[in-house]
Design an enzyme around this catalytic site. Structure first.
Site, PDB file in Angstrom:
ATOM      1  N   HIS A   1       3.277   2.924   7.114  1.00  0.00           N
ATOM      2  CA  HIS A   1       1.858   3.205   7.442  1.00  0.00           C
ATOM      3  C   HIS A   1       1.730   3.970   8.768  1.00  0.00           C
ATOM      4  CE1 HIS A   1       0.095   0.502   4.306  1.00  0.00           C
ATOM      5  NE2 HIS A   1       1.239  -0.124   4.451  1.00  0.00           N
TER       6      HIS A   1
ATOM      7  N   ASN B   1      -4.604  -2.904   0.933  1.00  0.00           N
ATOM      8  CA  ASN B   1      -4.290  -1.581   0.410  1.00  0.00           C
ATOM      9  C   ASN B   1      -5.384  -1.121  -0.545  1.00  0.00           C
ATOM     10  OD1 ASN B   1      -1.839  -1.212   1.718  1.00  0.00           O
ATOM     11  ND2 ASN B   1      -0.588  -1.917   0.005  1.00  0.00           N
TER      12      ASN B   1
ATOM     13  N   HIS C   1      -2.528  -7.823  11.651  1.00  0.00           N
ATOM     14  CA  HIS C   1      -1.622  -8.920  11.299  1.00  0.00           C
ATOM     15  C   HIS C   1      -2.301  -9.828  10.278  1.00  0.00           C
ATOM     16  CE1 HIS C   1       1.140 -12.122  11.379  1.00  0.00           C
ATOM     17  NE2 HIS C   1       1.495 -12.107  12.636  1.00  0.00           N
TER      18      HIS C   1
END
Ligand code: HDE
Length: 728
Positions: free
Chosen positions: A91, A164, A355
């Site tokens: 990413h 995603n 996170h």
């Protein structure tokens, strides 16, 4: 049992609930002291010393050696030498924006998360979109899954939904992640290809890992080449838990539904956009926000009662499976709006640290083995990327909730912790900072009951690798199926080792034999009756490979509407970009009428002409040019309008780039309109006027209306078979 407040003295905690809720501007206000503006300021060193000469280093005589004494030169060059930090291992390429989230009505029936209780509360957020495989400088239009990472700055701490744009993943267990990424990244001996899965190592790995097949169907679909970040869905992928005020837990899948619908480009466009504007998605996001056309998504939840955990033909802990919306509908519960671009790419977009383990009370994890691995990975990777344990102090990462703990020191520590106490329990600090009881929104892990043996194994249902890949294939429209076949032909066509191609065709045959047949035909292969050897090679040493072979479980849903982009929102031309193709002698009226209609509908029009500057209109007026044909292509637009004006259309019809511009728009099934002599350009491009919108007599409001409707449809797929014959 978790410890409640331990209070050796009479100091009392300030429970968060007692504090005034932070306003939605709180994050922006917190960032303000860190913003720097050089307007009207004098140049200084990092120590604040004003600089008199930033053009010459200090030397012994004009042609003599430079002096070590030159602290200004040394400071400047040293800082420059240290400008780079490691890019994200995955990413790396991304773009981000600020905004806010608002829940429609209290979700107290599902969760106690404070930011999901009050519809009047706007929670500040920061969202970063990304591709996965490419380097920081790679093209936005790579065929790839897109990251959709949202940081909610809630009053109870940061909650990161690191998802995603595809609801499943390639692998089931975190232990395979480095293998997957090594396989897809440029091959290590020569670092080729950049940001592309079309190469041997990727397909070698995939062909041996049938658990990837469902994800492969999505990645080979047009979902992997979005028209815009603003037009893609987002998914939390894993099953998470919601916990309500009574401690009751339910499973949840998170969704983001874009209000503009889900739209993609074609692979041929993607390839061309990568050349014309590799920053296409980044630019699109930036420009929409600057123009006040704020991108919006609704948050959707699929909530599953704990008692229903095992009632599906798949395992909820398996991240290669979706929960079909036909089985559990998506409840739309709130809205995300992006309304501010970052001030500085590095400080915000590059340094933001997401996170999946950043949760708030009311949201908890499941034992999905991929999620569990991620809980380890994300802090670990920030330690390297951002250089130490204090990355939470970087302005973009700071929560709006206060931080009090006994963590101390480390590289680049910003906080000046006062007092002599940095441990707990203590009496010298009055027991502070105190642990927070449940009433004070202290996080208590959901006490999931677990018993079992320590094993390196997976759930039984995890081995149904193909049912949902077939579901995805069955749910696609015909054009979508064609595009999947073409993508597979392209990708496998780039694979040099024949046995990998063959094995992959065999794997596809497990999904659907017609699909495999079409792919095989393009590769000059035949579909094997059976894959050579075992299907699954992800088998431990000493294990019986038979136990690892795919199984087929009965599924309740054979076709799911939500999986096809054909069923998405198609009622708006808002933010769509329209090229008005013109040259000197163009009819200003036609341009004006169309421009007004487009602007009124929220679309954006740009004049594209053979040269820059201004055009001389047929009526003697001036028409400012936005782009010369040399600098753009119709791939950068959603639609094309060719207004009349004989000298203009004569020039365009004789200009190869103008003809190519129109041909490509036609080939890519985009809305095209021509008025007056504009039809001559269609003729020069050998485009059947029946297939597009034309009016010889000039533009009317009705014509503009029909054009807008066609743009809202995104593409006219009925034209595609014919369009494929267009030489462009
Ligand atoms: Fe990530 N992933 N990931 N991932 N991921 C990272 O963290 C990782 C996975 C996702 O805009 C890294 O800060 C492992 C699934 C996004 O900054 C790293 C596994 C999903 C982003 C990492 C996964 C994601 C990352 C690299 C398998 C969708 C970009 C830089 C167990 C639900 C966030 C960083 C941003 C980034 C590890 C699988 C989404 C290395 C080990 C599944 C959107 O920590």
């Amino acid at each position: 049992m978790p410890t409640e407040e331990s209070r050796p003295t009479d100091k009392s905690p300030r429970p968060r609930a007692d504090r005034a809720a932070a306003p939605d501007t709180v994050k922006q206000e917190a960032l303000e002291p860190f913003r720097e503006d050089a307007d009207g300021q004098l140049l200084t060193t990092d120590q604040g010393l004003r600089i008199n000469d930033d053009q010459n280093s200090l030397k012994v005589s004009p042609r003599g050696p430079s002096l070590l004494e030159d602290f200004i030169l040394r400071e400047k060059i040293t800082h420059f030498d240290h400008e780079r930090i490691p890019e994200r291992v995955v990413h790396a390429r991304g773009a981000a924006a600020h905004g806010y989230f608002q829940v429609y009505k209290s979700l107290s029936r599902y969760t106690k998360a404070a930011f999901l209780q009050d519809p009047s509360k706007k929670t500040p957020i920061f969202v970063r979109f990304s591709t996965v495989a490419g380097s920081r400088g790679s093209t936005d239009l790579a065929r790839d899954v897109r990251g959709f990472a949202v940081k909610f700055y809630t009053d109870e701490g940061n909650f990161d939904l690191v998802g995603n744009n595809i609801p499943v993943f390639f692998i089931q267990d975190a232990v395979k992640f480095p293998d997957l990424i090594h396989a897809v990244k440029p091959e290590p001996h020569r670092e080729i290809p950049q940001a592309a899965s079309a190469h041997d190592t990727f397909w070698d790995f995939i062909s041996l890992m049938p658990e990837s097949t469902h994800m492969i169907m999505w990645v080979m679909s047009d979902r992997a080449i979005p028209r815009s970040y603003r037009m893609m869905e987002g998914f939390g992928v894993h099953t998470f838990r919601l916990v309500d005020g009574k401690g009751t837990t339910r499973f949840v899948k998170f969704h983001w539904k874009p209000l503009l619908g889900v739209h993609s480009v074609l692979w041929d466009e993607a390839l061309k956009i990568s050349g014309k504007d590799p920053d296409f998605h980044r630019r699109d996001l930036w420009e929409a926000i600057e123009a006040g056309a704020y991108p919006e998504w609704e948050l959707g939840l699929q909530v599953i009662e704990e008692a229903d955990e095992h009632k599906f033909g798949f395992d909820l802990l398996d991240p290669t499976k979706i929960v079909p919306e036909e089985l559990v509908p998506v409840e739309r519960v709130g809205r995300l709006t992006l309304d501010r671009n970052p001030d500085n790419f590095f400080a915000e977009t590059e340094q933001v640290a997401f996170h999946p383990g950043h949760v708030v009370p009311g949201i908890d994890f499941t034992d999905d083995p991929l999620l569990q691995g991620r809980l380890f990975s994300y802090t670990d990777t920030q330690l390297l990327r951002l250089g130490g344990p204090n990355f939470h102090e970087i302005p973009i990462n700071r929560p709006v909730a206060e931080i009090h703990n006994n963590q101390r020191d480390g590289l680049m520590r910003q906080t000046i912790n006062r007092g002599r106490v940095a441990y707990h329990p203590n009496t010298l600090g009055g027991g502070c900072p105190m642990q927070a009881g449940r009433a004070a929104a202290g996080f208590v892990t959901y006490p999931e009951a677990i018993s079992g043996q320590k094993v390196r194994e997976r759930g039984e249902k995890f081995f149904d690798h193909f049912s949902q890949a077939t579901l995805f294939w069955n749910s696609q429209s015909d054009p979508e199926k064609q595009h999947i076949v073409q993508a597979l032909r392209f990708e496998l066509g780039k694979v040099e080792v024949l046995t990998i191609r063959e094995r992959m065709v065999g794997v596809l045959a497990q999904v659907d034999r017609t699909l495999a047949g079409m792919v095989a035909e393009g590769l000059g292969l035949t579909v094997p009756a059976k894959v050579d050897g075992q299907l699954n090679h992800s088998v431990p040493a000493d294990a019986d490979p038979k136990k690892f072979q795919p199984i087929h479980l009965k599924q309740k849903v054979a076709n799911s509407q939500a999986l096809s982009m054909a069923n998405t929102v198609k009622d708006t031309a808002k933010t769509r970009k329209v090229a008005i193709l013109a040259a000197d002698g163009v009819e200003e009226d036609a341009v004006g009428t169309m421009q007004r209609a487009l602007t009124a509908a929220g679309a954006i029009s740009k004049i594209v002409a053979p040269h820059g500057g201004t055009l001389e209109g047929a009526g003697g007026g001036e028409v400012p040019v936005d782009f010369s044909l040399l600098t753009v292509g119709s791939v950068l637009f959603d639609a094309v309008f060719i207004p009349g004006g004989a000298p203009s259309t004569r020039a365009l019809a004789g200009d190869a780039s103008a003809v190519l511009f129109v041909r490509e728009a036609y080939k890519h099934c985009k809305a095209i309109a021509a008025s007056g002599t504009g039809l001559a350009v269609l003729e020069a491009a050998e485009i059947d006027a029946q297939d597009v919108l034309t009016r010889r007599e000039g533009v009317t409001a009705q014509m503009a209306e029909a054009f807008l409707k066609a743009i809202a449809q995104h593409r006219d797929w009925s034209r595609e078979t014919k369009a494929q014959k267009v030489p462009a």
